[in-house]
Scaffold this motif. Structure first.
Motif, PDB file in Angstrom:
ATOM      1  N   SER A 146       0.857  -1.189   0.000  1.00 34.99           N
ATOM      2  CA  SER A 146       0.000   0.000   0.000  1.00 34.99           C
ATOM      3  C   SER A 146       0.894   1.241   0.000  1.00 34.99           C
ATOM      4  CB  SER A 146      -0.887   0.013   1.249  1.00 34.99           C
ATOM      5  OG  SER A 146      -0.100   0.273   2.411  1.00 34.99           O
ATOM      6  N   HIS A 151       0.801   3.614   2.111  1.00 36.49           N
ATOM      7  CA  HIS A 151       1.233   3.827   3.490  1.00 36.49           C
ATOM      8  C   HIS A 151       2.429   2.932   3.827  1.00 36.49           C
ATOM      9  CE1 HIS A 151       0.993   5.193   7.566  1.00 36.49           C
ATOM     10  NE2 HIS A 151       0.817   3.967   8.018  1.00 36.49           N
ATOM     11  N   GLU A 152       2.384   1.685   3.377  1.00 35.52           N
ATOM     12  CA  GLU A 152       3.510   0.779   3.605  1.00 35.52           C
ATOM     13  C   GLU A 152       4.768   1.284   2.901  1.00 35.52           C
ATOM     14  OE1 GLU A 152       1.263  -3.522   4.126  1.00 35.52           O
ATOM     15  OE2 GLU A 152       1.554  -2.720   2.097  1.00 35.52           O
ATOM     16  N   GLN A 203       5.457   4.416   2.209  1.00 32.58           N
ATOM     17  CA  GLN A 203       5.932   5.575   2.960  1.00 32.58           C
ATOM     18  C   GLN A 203       6.691   5.130   4.206  1.00 32.58           C
ATOM     19  OE1 GLN A 203       2.133   8.293   2.369  1.00 32.58           O
ATOM     20  NE2 GLN A 203       3.821   9.492   3.228  1.00 32.58           N
ATOM     21  N   GLN A 204       6.187   4.103   4.880  1.00 36.77           N
ATOM     22  CA  GLN A 204       6.867   3.599   6.071  1.00 36.77           C
ATOM     23  C   GLN A 204       8.236   2.999   5.717  1.00 36.77           C
ATOM     24  OE1 GLN A 204       3.687   1.003   7.460  1.00 36.77           O
ATOM     25  NE2 GLN A 204       3.322   2.358   9.206  1.00 36.77           N
ATOM     26  N   ASP A 262      10.579   5.821   5.049  1.00 36.67           N
ATOM     27  CA  ASP A 262      10.891   6.478   6.316  1.00 36.67           C
ATOM     28  C   ASP A 262      11.946   5.686   7.096  1.00 36.67           C
ATOM     29  OD1 ASP A 262      10.181   8.761   8.121  1.00 36.67           O
ATOM     30  OD2 ASP A 262       9.670   7.125   9.475  1.00 36.67           O
ATOM     31  N   VAL A 274       7.752  10.870  -1.977  1.00 39.56           N
ATOM     32  CA  VAL A 274       7.472  10.202  -0.704  1.00 39.56           C
ATOM     33  C   VAL A 274       8.328  10.827   0.401  1.00 39.56           C
ATOM     34  CG1 VAL A 274       7.679   8.014   0.558  1.00 39.56           C
ATOM     35  CG2 VAL A 274       6.627   8.042  -1.706  1.00 39.56           C
ATOM     36  N   ASN A 313       6.676  12.509   3.609  1.00 39.69           N
ATOM     37  CA  ASN A 313       7.046  12.026   4.939  1.00 39.69           C
ATOM     38  C   ASN A 313       7.588  13.153   5.803  1.00 39.69           C
ATOM     39  OD1 ASN A 313       6.298   9.426   4.290  1.00 39.69           O
ATOM     40  ND2 ASN A 313       8.378   8.618   4.189  1.00 39.69           N
ATOM     41  N   GLY A 323       4.775  15.180   7.118  1.00 37.36           N
ATOM     42  CA  GLY A 323       3.699  14.484   7.819  1.00 37.36           C
ATOM     43  C   GLY A 323       2.456  14.288   6.970  1.00 37.36           C
ATOM     44  N   ARG A 379       0.165  11.960   4.592  1.00 37.65           N
ATOM     45  CA  ARG A 379      -0.152  10.601   4.145  1.00 37.65           C
ATOM     46  C   ARG A 379      -0.586  10.697   2.694  1.00 37.65           C
ATOM     47  NH1 ARG A 379      -2.351   6.355   7.811  1.00 37.65           N
ATOM     48  NH2 ARG A 379      -2.938   5.457   5.810  1.00 37.65           N
ATOM     49  N   ASP A 385      -1.752   8.466   0.669  1.00 39.96           N
ATOM     50  CA  ASP A 385      -3.023   7.814   0.358  1.00 39.96           C
ATOM     51  C   ASP A 385      -4.189   8.730   0.697  1.00 39.96           C
ATOM     52  OD1 ASP A 385      -2.433   7.456   3.082  1.00 39.96           O
ATOM     53  OD2 ASP A 385      -3.207   5.409   3.150  1.00 39.96           O
ATOM     54  N   HIS A 386      -4.098   9.437   1.815  1.00 39.38           N
ATOM     55  CA  HIS A 386      -5.163  10.389   2.182  1.00 39.38           C
ATOM     56  C   HIS A 386      -5.192  11.571   1.223  1.00 39.38           C
ATOM     57  CE1 HIS A 386      -5.007   8.911   6.646  1.00 39.38           C
ATOM     58  NE2 HIS A 386      -5.505   8.007   5.826  1.00 39.38           N
TER      59      HIS A 386
END
Length: 112
Positions: free
Chosen positions: A6, A8-9, A11-12, A15, A76, A80, A83, A85, A87-88
Motif C-alpha cells: 500500500s 502507506h507501507e 511511505q513507512q 521512512d 514520498v 514524509n 507528515g 499521508r 493515500d489520504h
C-alpha cells in the motif's frame, strides 16, 4: 505472487530507510529542488521515447519506470518530512475531481 504494498507501507519503508542515516530528510526546499530535478529527468526520457529529440549515442539509457520511481521516491520523502499521508492526499484530490469534473468529460459506455 507478492502482494502489492500500500502507499502507506511504501511511505513507512522509505521512512525507515531515510531514518537509518544521521542526516535524515533533506529540508523542504532541498527536497523540492530534488523533486524538480527528477521531474526534469523523467521529462527528458519521455522526450527521448515519444518526442522528436532522441538520445545521443553517448547518453545512458534510462527507463521511464526507473525515472518515475526516482520521482516517486523524492515525493514520498517530501510527504514524509511534512507528515503527509499520500493515500489520504490522493483520496482527497480524487474526490475533488469527481465532484468538480463530474460532467466535464465524455464518459465511456458501461459494459455489462
Amino acid at each position: 505472487m507478492e502482494k502489492p504494498k500500500s502507499m502507506h507501507e511504501l511511505q513507512q519503508e522509505v521512512d525507515k530507510y531515510i531514518n537509518g542515516f544521521e542526516e535524515g530528510y533533506f529540508p523542504p526546499l532541498e527536497l523540492l529542488a530534488r523533486l524538480t530535478e527528477e521531474l526534469g529527468e523523467l521529462s527528458r526520457e519521455v522526450q527521448h521515447v515519444y518526442g522528436m529529440k532522441k538520445k545521443k549515442s553517448s547518453e545512458a539509457i534510462r527507463s521511464l519506470e526507473e525515472e518515475t520511481g526516482d520521482l516517486l521516491f523524492v515525493l514520498v520523502c517530501f510527504a514524509n518530512s511534512q507528515g503527509i499521508r499520500l493515500d489520504h492526499a490522493l483520496d482527497t484530490v480524487l474526490q475533488k475531481f469527481k465532484d468538480r469534473d463530474a460532467d466535464r468529460w465524455t464518459k465511456k459506455e458501461e459494459t455489462k
